[in-house]
Design a protein around this motif. Sequence first.
Motif, PDB file in Angstrom:
ATOM      1  N   GLY A  56       0.837  -1.189   0.000  1.00 45.66           N
ATOM      2  CA  GLY A  56       0.000   0.000   0.000  1.00 45.66           C
ATOM      3  C   GLY A  56       0.869   1.235   0.000  1.00 45.66           C
ATOM      4  N   GLY A  57       0.226   2.361  -0.185  1.00 45.99           N
ATOM      5  CA  GLY A  57       0.960   3.613  -0.149  1.00 45.99           C
ATOM      6  C   GLY A  57       0.209   4.705  -0.865  1.00 45.99           C
ATOM      7  N   HIS A  58       0.529   5.930  -0.493  1.00 41.24           N
ATOM      8  CA  HIS A  58      -0.097   7.100  -1.096  1.00 41.24           C
ATOM      9  C   HIS A  58       0.815   8.300  -0.928  1.00 41.24           C
ATOM     10  N   GLY A  59       0.678   9.240  -1.843  1.00 42.92           N
ATOM     11  CA  GLY A  59       1.219  10.564  -1.623  1.00 42.92           C
ATOM     12  C   GLY A  59       0.248  11.277  -0.691  1.00 42.92           C
ATOM     13  N   LEU A  60       0.720  12.278  -0.002  1.00 51.16           N
ATOM     14  CA  LEU A  60      -0.126  13.029   0.916  1.00 51.16           C
ATOM     15  C   LEU A  60      -0.276  14.466   0.446  1.00 51.16           C
ATOM     16  N   MET A  61      -1.376  15.069   0.805  1.00 50.58           N
ATOM     17  CA  MET A  61      -1.587  16.485   0.523  1.00 50.58           C
ATOM     18  C   MET A  61      -0.546  17.282   1.316  1.00 50.58           C
ATOM     19  N   PRO A  62      -0.282  18.530   0.958  1.00 48.64           N
ATOM     20  CA  PRO A  62       0.730  19.331   1.661  1.00 48.64           C
ATOM     21  C   PRO A  62       0.446  19.441   3.161  1.00 48.64           C
ATOM     22  N   PRO A  63       1.493  19.644   3.958  1.00 47.03           N
ATOM     23  CA  PRO A  63       1.359  19.669   5.415  1.00 47.03           C
ATOM     24  C   PRO A  63       0.322  20.661   5.934  1.00 47.03           C
ATOM     25  N   MET A  64       0.169  21.799   5.265  1.00 46.29           N
ATOM     26  CA  MET A  64      -0.772  22.802   5.781  1.00 46.29           C
ATOM     27  C   MET A  64      -2.227  22.336   5.708  1.00 46.29           C
ATOM     28  N   THR A  65      -2.501  21.215   5.021  1.00 45.88           N
ATOM     29  CA  THR A  65      -3.861  20.693   4.945  1.00 45.88           C
ATOM     30  C   THR A  65      -4.173  19.749   6.098  1.00 45.88           C
ATOM     31  N   GLY A  66      -3.170  19.401   6.884  1.00 43.65           N
ATOM     32  CA  GLY A  66      -3.358  18.457   7.982  1.00 43.65           C
ATOM     33  C   GLY A  66      -3.915  19.122   9.230  1.00 43.65           C
ATOM     34  N   THR A  67      -4.372  18.296  10.131  1.00 46.05           N
ATOM     35  CA  THR A  67      -4.859  18.734  11.436  1.00 46.05           C
ATOM     36  C   THR A  67      -4.259  17.806  12.483  1.00 46.05           C
ATOM     37  N   THR A  68      -3.751  18.376  13.569  1.00 46.32           N
ATOM     38  CA  THR A  68      -3.153  17.594  14.648  1.00 46.32           C
ATOM     39  C   THR A  68      -4.062  17.640  15.859  1.00 46.32           C
ATOM     40  N   LEU A  69      -4.306  16.486  16.439  1.00 46.85           N
ATOM     41  CA  LEU A  69      -5.141  16.380  17.641  1.00 46.85           C
ATOM     42  C   LEU A  69      -4.303  15.841  18.780  1.00 46.85           C
ATOM     43  N   ARG A  70      -4.438  16.463  19.953  1.00 41.77           N
ATOM     44  CA  ARG A  70      -3.818  15.971  21.180  1.00 41.77           C
ATOM     45  C   ARG A  70      -4.884  15.990  22.273  1.00 41.77           C
ATOM     46  N   ILE A  71      -4.811  15.033  23.159  1.00 40.06           N
ATOM     47  CA  ILE A  71      -5.686  15.031  24.337  1.00 40.06           C
ATOM     48  C   ILE A  71      -4.795  15.354  25.524  1.00 40.06           C
ATOM     49  N   ARG A  72      -5.164  16.392  26.253  1.00 42.55           N
ATOM     50  CA  ARG A  72      -4.441  16.797  27.462  1.00 42.55           C
ATOM     51  C   ARG A  72      -5.461  16.844  28.587  1.00 42.55           C
ATOM     52  N   TYR A  85       4.057   7.786   1.509  1.00 39.16           N
ATOM     53  CA  TYR A  85       4.612   6.565   2.071  1.00 39.16           C
ATOM     54  C   TYR A  85       4.292   5.366   1.183  1.00 39.16           C
ATOM     55  N   PHE A  86       5.054   4.319   1.364  1.00 41.92           N
ATOM     56  CA  PHE A  86       4.769   2.993   0.842  1.00 41.92           C
ATOM     57  C   PHE A  86       4.994   2.010   1.973  1.00 41.92           C
ATOM     58  N   VAL A  87       4.214   0.962   2.009  1.00 47.31           N
ATOM     59  CA  VAL A  87       4.493  -0.193   2.852  1.00 47.31           C
ATOM     60  C   VAL A  87       4.920  -1.287   1.894  1.00 47.31           C
ATOM     61  N   ILE A  88       6.116  -1.819   2.122  1.00 47.29           N
ATOM     62  CA  ILE A  88       6.649  -2.853   1.227  1.00 47.29           C
ATOM     63  C   ILE A  88       6.967  -4.109   2.035  1.00 47.29           C
TER      64      ILE A  88
END
Length: 120
Positions: free
Chosen positions: A44-60, A81-84
């Motif tokens: 499996g594997g994919h290219g990803l959209m640019p970093p600014m399109t991501g969202t980071t979640l943390r639980i504190r 990424y690819f998984v080989i």
Amino acid sequence: MQYMLLFYQTPAEFEQRDDASAQARRASWVAYADAVRQSDLALGGHGLMPPMTGTTLRIRGDKRQVQDGPFADTKEQLGGYFVIDVPDLDAALEWAARAPCAATGGVEVRPAFTASAQGG
């Protein structure tokens, strides 16, 4: 053994994704992805959209913290990424070395946590 190849790219490389003059760079990625897929090693594997399109979640505690964009402010960001499935780390490193971003960003090679990797 399964390995994940994580492709880190520079901000300039992300900008080139939309740049018509970067046709050679895109072609090198297409050729690399085709070679990995045609090897029958890719799980499996994919290219990803640019970093600014991501969202980071943390639980504190009991609170959610949501941040738009990448968590880390670094020179390179995860671009895909690819998984080989290959015999060993040396084989995984050979595939990582062929990635276009190996010369400008980097490729992290990490074993997958699977039952077979744990001897089960």
